[in-house]
Design a protein around this motif. Structure first.
Motif, mmCIF file in Angstrom:
data_model
loop_
_atom_site.group_PDB
_atom_site.id
_atom_site.type_symbol
_atom_site.label_atom_id
_atom_site.label_comp_id
_atom_site.label_asym_id
_atom_site.label_seq_id
_atom_site.Cartn_x
_atom_site.Cartn_y
_atom_site.Cartn_z
ATOM 1 N N THR A 50 0.832 -1.209 0.000
ATOM 2 C CA THR A 50 0.000 0.000 0.000
ATOM 3 C C THR A 50 0.865 1.257 0.000
ATOM 4 O OG1 THR A 50 -1.825 -1.148 1.087
ATOM 5 C CG2 THR A 50 -1.800 1.249 1.285
ATOM 6 N N ASP A 172 -6.093 -1.674 -4.805
ATOM 7 C CA ASP A 172 -5.424 -2.195 -3.607
ATOM 8 C C ASP A 172 -6.307 -3.256 -2.949
ATOM 9 O OD1 ASP A 172 -3.597 -2.571 -1.606
ATOM 10 O OD2 ASP A 172 -3.757 -0.552 -0.753
ATOM 11 N N GLU A 173 -5.906 -4.483 -3.037
ATOM 12 C CA GLU A 173 -6.625 -5.629 -2.444
ATOM 13 C C GLU A 173 -8.105 -5.662 -2.834
ATOM 14 O OE1 GLU A 173 -5.161 -7.832 -0.209
ATOM 15 O OE2 GLU A 173 -3.379 -6.777 0.499
#
Ligand SMILES: Nc1ncnc2c1ncn2[C@@H]1O[C@H](COP(=O)(O)OP(=O)(O)OP(=O)(O)O)[C@@H](O)[C@H]1O
Ligand SMILES: [Mg+2]
Length: 227
Positions: A50, A172-173
């Protein structure tokens, strides 16, 4: 695939002040990601994914090193220019889907197009529908977020990230809250959209089952690139 480099990171380090010193979250990361490439950034929790993503998407600055986006040096850009760049040239998808609950699928995607500076007309209506069809939700356009599964909502979020034809999408994820079948489907959707529209996608995950879809895999361990 073209040779044009869309994301270029050179010697990116990022340290955070912590009691008694500094914590180096990123230790000299080099990477180049080409136009239209679907890249996965993998690594354990805490490896720096991140942190790196925030730097590459202009939200944060490296302590040392440079980021170039489509040959433009991010360091030279004002906050205002970065905001513009993010709004017009980038798309974002996050772990928790953040659709606007009072708007249906179609309206959520249209709203994103408007936020990116797009005008609303017949052509834009066609584009919104096209994106929802491409993510497999042609039959869910008038569904409210509360009337869709997590995976369906995440695919609306993907349509929303692509609708204004950005150059780069940061995710992100995006599959972390989905079961493995839906995670695979969402990942395939990213890959297909990236290919069809020649958009660079950088997605983070630690799910090894998803790696097969990637054109490129970048792996971090304790802030270092190990592959
Ligand atoms: N603002 C901050 N101050 C201090 N340390 C930080 C800060 N932000 C991140 N870190 C540390 O940097 C490291 C990398 O964090 P990061 O969030 O990038 O990991 P990640 O790979 O995204 O993990 P996850 O898979 O859990 O999301 C972690 O050890 C984290 O505690
Ligand atoms: Mg993270």
């Amino acid at each position: 695939m073209s040779e044009k480099i869309m994301i270029n990171g050179e010697g990116i380090t990022r340290s955070f002040p912590v009691p008694g010193g500094e914590f180096q979250a990123l230790k000299g990361i080099n990477l180049k990601i080409g136009e239209g490439v679907f890249a996965i950034l993998k690594g354990r929790s805490g490896s720096g994914k991140t942190t790196l993503m925030n730097i590459l998407s202009t939200l944060d600055d490296p302590t040392e090193g440079e980021v170039y986006l489509d040959d433009e040096r991010v360091r030279d850009l004002s906050q205002r220019a970065r905001e513009n760049l993010r709004r017009r040239k980038m798309g974002f998808v996050f772990q928790s889907v953040s659709l606007i609950p009072s708007l249906n699928a179609y309206q959520n995607v249209e709203f994103a197009l408007r936020m990116a500076g797009g005008r609303i007309n017949k052509q834009s209506a066609y584009r919104v529908e096209e994106c929802l069809k491409k993510v497999g939700l042609g039959n869910r356009m008038t569904h409210m977020p509360s009337e869709m599964s997590g995976g369906e909502q995440q695919r609306v979020a993907i349509a929303r990230a692509f609708v204004h034809r950005p150059s780069i999408i940061f995710a992100d994820e995006p599959t972390a809250e989905l079961d493995s079948a839906m995670a695979a489907r969402v990942t395939e959707t990213f890959k297909r959209m990236s290919r069809e529209e020649n958009i660079t996608v950088l997605m983070t995950t630690h799910d090894v089952g998803l790696m097969g879809a990637a054109d490129e895999i970048i792996e971090l361990e304790s802030g270092e690139r190990i592959s």
